[in-house]
Design an enzyme around this catalytic site. Sequence first.
Site, PDB file in Angstrom:
ATOM      1  N   THR A 175       0.830  -1.197   0.000  1.00  0.00           N
ATOM      2  CA  THR A 175       0.000   0.000   0.000  1.00  0.00           C
ATOM      3  C   THR A 175       0.870   1.254   0.000  1.00  0.00           C
ATOM      4  O   THR A 175       1.930   1.267   0.607  1.00  0.00           O
ATOM      5  CB  THR A 175      -0.881  -0.056   1.258  1.00  0.00           C
ATOM      6  OG1 THR A 175      -1.792  -1.123   1.100  1.00  0.00           O
ATOM      7  CG2 THR A 175      -1.620   1.220   1.511  1.00  0.00           C
ATOM      8  N   ARG A 203     -13.892  -7.877  -0.439  1.00  0.00           N
ATOM      9  CA  ARG A 203     -13.325  -7.387   0.828  1.00  0.00           C
ATOM     10  C   ARG A 203     -12.762  -5.972   0.643  1.00  0.00           C
ATOM     11  O   ARG A 203     -12.108  -5.668  -0.333  1.00  0.00           O
ATOM     12  CB  ARG A 203     -12.232  -8.359   1.263  1.00  0.00           C
ATOM     13  CG  ARG A 203     -11.456  -7.935   2.524  1.00  0.00           C
ATOM     14  CD  ARG A 203     -10.199  -7.172   2.186  1.00  0.00           C
ATOM     15  NE  ARG A 203      -9.410  -6.898   3.381  1.00  0.00           N
ATOM     16  CZ  ARG A 203      -8.380  -6.056   3.396  1.00  0.00           C
ATOM     17  NH1 ARG A 203      -8.027  -5.415   2.304  1.00  0.00           N
ATOM     18  NH2 ARG A 203      -7.706  -5.851   4.505  1.00  0.00           N
ATOM     19  N   GLY A 227      -0.922  -1.627   6.654  1.00  0.00           N
ATOM     20  CA  GLY A 227      -0.866  -2.782   7.546  1.00  0.00           C
ATOM     21  C   GLY A 227      -2.109  -3.621   7.404  1.00  0.00           C
ATOM     22  O   GLY A 227      -2.832  -3.513   6.407  1.00  0.00           O
ATOM     23  N   GLY A 229      -5.464  -4.349   7.377  1.00  0.00           N
ATOM     24  CA  GLY A 229      -6.582  -3.414   7.298  1.00  0.00           C
ATOM     25  C   GLY A 229      -7.679  -3.633   8.308  1.00  0.00           C
ATOM     26  O   GLY A 229      -8.227  -2.665   8.873  1.00  0.00           O
TER      27      GLY A 229
HETATM   28  N1  ASP Z   1      -3.974  -1.766   4.625  1.00  0.00           N
HETATM   29  C1  ASP Z   1      -4.102  -2.500   3.386  1.00  0.00           C
HETATM   30  C2  ASP Z   1      -5.356  -3.333   3.410  1.00  0.00           C
HETATM   31  O1  ASP Z   1      -5.619  -3.976   4.408  1.00  0.00           O
HETATM   32  C3  ASP Z   1      -2.936  -3.386   3.105  1.00  0.00           C
HETATM   33  C4  ASP Z   1      -1.569  -2.761   3.170  1.00  0.00           C
HETATM   34  O2  ASP Z   1      -1.343  -1.807   3.914  1.00  0.00           O
HETATM   35  O3  ASP Z   1      -0.685  -3.235   2.438  1.00  0.00           O
HETATM   36  O4  ASP Z   1      -6.034  -3.381   2.422  1.00  0.00           O
END
Ligand code: ASP
Length: 308
Positions: A175, A203, A227, A229
């Site tokens: 992300t 999702r 992180g 999510g």
């Molecule tokens: N926060 C993002 C999610 O859960 C994933 C990530 O931070 O890589 O979709």
Amino acid sequence: MSTIALAVHGGAGTIARELMTPAREKAYRDALELALKRGHAVLKEGGTALDAVEAAVRALEDSPHFNAGKGSVFNADGQHEMDASLMNGSDLRAGAVAGVQNVKNPISLARRVMEKSSHVLISGMGAFEFAHKQKIELEDDQYFFDQFRYDQWKETVGTDVYTLDHSDKEKKFGTVGAVALDAHGHIAAATSTGGMTNKKWQRIGDSPIIGAGTYANDATCAVSCTGHGESFIRAVAAHDVHALMAYKGLSLQEAVRVVVHEKLPPLDGDGGLIAVDRNGDIVLDFNCTGMYRGQVGTDGVFHTAIFR
Ligand code: ASP
């Protein structure tokens, strides 16, 4: 020159140092620096924090190294469903999209939602229709393809396992996000993601949820998270940093520490966040091994880092 500040991230996670070759590390750092340059150029010219975070995130979306835009992970159906949001600290306007496909830069679509619709968050086919109407740049599926992420997906497809882009030691991370303070004293935040590998049932993670993955308020700070999510949604992580500053009078650094190291871990909230306050103080913190990150202030010196 008034204070300006910008920080970016390209995902937090367990990065095995031994798997990072010098060439790979350089590629990530170059991509982070390019994003910093794009955003900083806006701020230096007196542009808005909102324009700066959009420009920085677009650069990261265009890089295949990160799980956003080009290079987004595959869902259980082998498709790319992307989420993005941004928020403007001066008036608390916000825009977000969830589960969008074929949109080259989801962050720019989120901005259109904020500016050209009367909504905050739109999703799926409706968001696609809106993108069409707004003449937002679209790309075919092939554009988003990345062999590495495809192989990553192949390992989990057909199972109930869904993985964080950065939960596997060998994998590329995820992300992306940006936070900025402009010369007019306003702040903004933006976050964009392909979500989690092998995700099902449309999702949606924290990234497009205002208050969870993204938040900005001139009174306190601008925050972009990365992180697990689900945990960040339950912790209302981004807004919690703001709340700790607004209601408890904590400094930015202390508020971020409480959220990242005290509130998230009991919720299995692996990850981190970047934040800036109205004084231009920047905090980049995480509770895992590393986070792709970078920052630049009024001095114009670009700093990037991956490990602790
Ligand atoms: N926060 C993002 C999610 O859960 C994933 C990530 O931070 O890589 O979709």
